[in-house]
Design an enzyme around this catalytic site. Sequence first.
Site, PDB file in Angstrom:
ATOM      1  N   HIS A  14       0.864  -1.171   0.002  1.00  0.00           N
ATOM      2  CA  HIS A  14       0.045  -0.099  -0.044  1.00  0.00           C
ATOM      3  C   HIS A  14       1.039   1.219  -0.057  1.00  0.00           C
ATOM      4  CE1 HIS A  14      -3.441  -2.457   1.347  1.00  0.00           C
ATOM      5  NE2 HIS A  14      -2.397  -3.395   2.076  1.00  0.00           N
ATOM      6  N   SER A  17      15.645  22.419 -14.687  1.00  0.00           N
ATOM      7  CA  SER A  17      14.402  23.214 -14.990  1.00  0.00           C
ATOM      8  C   SER A  17      14.928  24.580 -15.360  1.00  0.00           C
ATOM      9  CB  SER A  17      13.670  23.260 -13.512  1.00  0.00           C
ATOM     10  OG  SER A  17      12.637  24.347 -13.550  1.00  0.00           O
ATOM     11  N   LYS A  74      16.361  21.782  -9.453  1.00  0.00           N
ATOM     12  CA  LYS A  74      15.554  20.734 -10.037  1.00  0.00           C
ATOM     13  C   LYS A  74      16.557  19.795 -10.757  1.00  0.00           C
ATOM     14  CE  LYS A  74      11.734  19.584  -9.907  1.00  0.00           C
ATOM     15  NZ  LYS A  74      10.526  20.308 -10.742  1.00  0.00           N
ATOM     16  N   GLU A 102      10.182   8.907 -16.370  1.00  0.00           N
ATOM     17  CA  GLU A 102       8.824   9.672 -16.456  1.00  0.00           C
ATOM     18  C   GLU A 102       8.283   9.243 -18.067  1.00  0.00           C
ATOM     19  OE1 GLU A 102       8.346  13.595 -14.868  1.00  0.00           O
ATOM     20  OE2 GLU A 102      10.214  13.669 -15.217  1.00  0.00           O
ATOM     21  N   TYR A 127      -9.242 -11.936 -45.924  1.00  0.00           N
ATOM     22  CA  TYR A 127      -8.693 -10.624 -45.979  1.00  0.00           C
ATOM     23  C   TYR A 127      -9.664  -9.407 -46.026  1.00  0.00           C
ATOM     24  CZ  TYR A 127      -5.586  -6.616 -47.022  1.00  0.00           C
ATOM     25  OH  TYR A 127      -4.775  -5.443 -46.725  1.00  0.00           O
TER      26      TYR A 127
END
Length: 470
Positions: free
Chosen positions: A163, A284, A290, A297, A324
């Site tokens: 969790h 950044s 940063k 990501e 097809y």
Amino acid sequence: MSGPTKSARELWGGHFATDAAPLMERINASVGFDKRLWAEDLRGSRAHARMLADRGIVSAADRDAILAGLDAIAREIEEGRFVFDPKLEDIHLNIEARLTERIGEAGRRLHTARSRNDQVATDMRLWVRGAIDRAEALLRALQAVLIDKAERHAADVMPGFTHLQAAQPVTLGHHLLAYVEMFGRDRDRFASARRRSNECPLGAAALAGTSFPIDREATARELGFDRPMANSIDAVSDRDFALDYLSAAAICAVHLSRLAEELVLWATPQFGFVVLPEAFTSGSSIMPQKRNPDAAELVRGKSGRVIGHLVALLTVLKGLPLAYSKDMQEDKEGLFDAADTLELCLAATAAMLDGARFDLARLRAAAGLGHTTATDLADWLVRVKGVPFREAHGIAARAVRRAEERGCQLDELEDAELAAIDPRLEPAVREVLGVDRSVASRTSLGGTAPVRVREAVAAARARFLGEGGS
Ligand code: ARG
């Protein structure tokens, strides 16, 4: 000898009196993307031409002219001299038209006993087989990086989560080996996709087979397929091989995404578990402090594309009657993009992980936070004092509450406090409350103890990298 073919309509002969509408050309032409199949298309045509000559369907002289023409076309494409013409619809007609332009009459004989339907199915299977082999090699390389890291960190403790709450201490090596298992199953999925898809559609012709005495075994063999496909209708209708690839790719992309998500989380100052290599992060333009984990990501984000391409092709196929239909031309862009995306993500993940540095002190400090050894306390009561586990669980919960009230860790409770919670909580219990003791005790098969992790590393090298072991 007639002049160069200017449109697909000429190849079809006298049946069509008018040109295709410009919009028809735009919606119909696939050469813009299926030119990626050129090498597979040439390979299939070479096999077909040899077989036609071996069976006496075309002459040896025609075969030789065809093979030489196809070689010349290969060079034109490789050197960027080939002109891909959307008026000629797809890669298959582009190559055939150019062949006829180069060698004349013999070029027109190549398409004997063949249709674009079995031709495209063959090309696509060859292409997917190559993509499977690339994915397999990249997965193996990624596993090798993970296994090396797991060995280095076999005894380094970190918090294990459920969790996303601190659960029990684990070893970092153990955590990394979880991904090695996931990627091992991915390899197995690709391998089984390859086994199923390695059958040859060529010779199915349009859908019904052909009246010419072709040798499907010979073309299948030459193209490295295990056998010809058994049913000509299935051979031109089936795109399971693409779905198999895309499902394996989608699951693999989900695994990569979960790993990427952990790296994103772990790289935050709040977690501070890992420092990603600078070369895979960005800064950044406004916040000087940063260091953004962009590559991780993007690996997480790109999984959406791969999953999307699987769903798109499932949707394309679900209502199609046999055999097809042109809808099936929609199998290509998604498949190519899925493969490009997956290969990029696999390579980037391996490189990013290879340069990642784990902050072992932070991991160790975090390993004990959140009373992660409460289970060890309960287990001690069971083992040493013969307390039933459910009761021991309650006693440990009271110890956790006491520690929370005092704002300290479990092993910082005084002897008297422990005894007040339950007289059986003698000072000796303190021994099991350390994170190293905790992980060292979890020696069950597949458990997190460093001894098990070292064994698992050796086993993984043997199972997945074919190294050492017996
Ligand atoms: N470009 C077509 C495709 O990718 C090739 C097959 C076309 N067959 C046909 N009968 N028009 O699906």
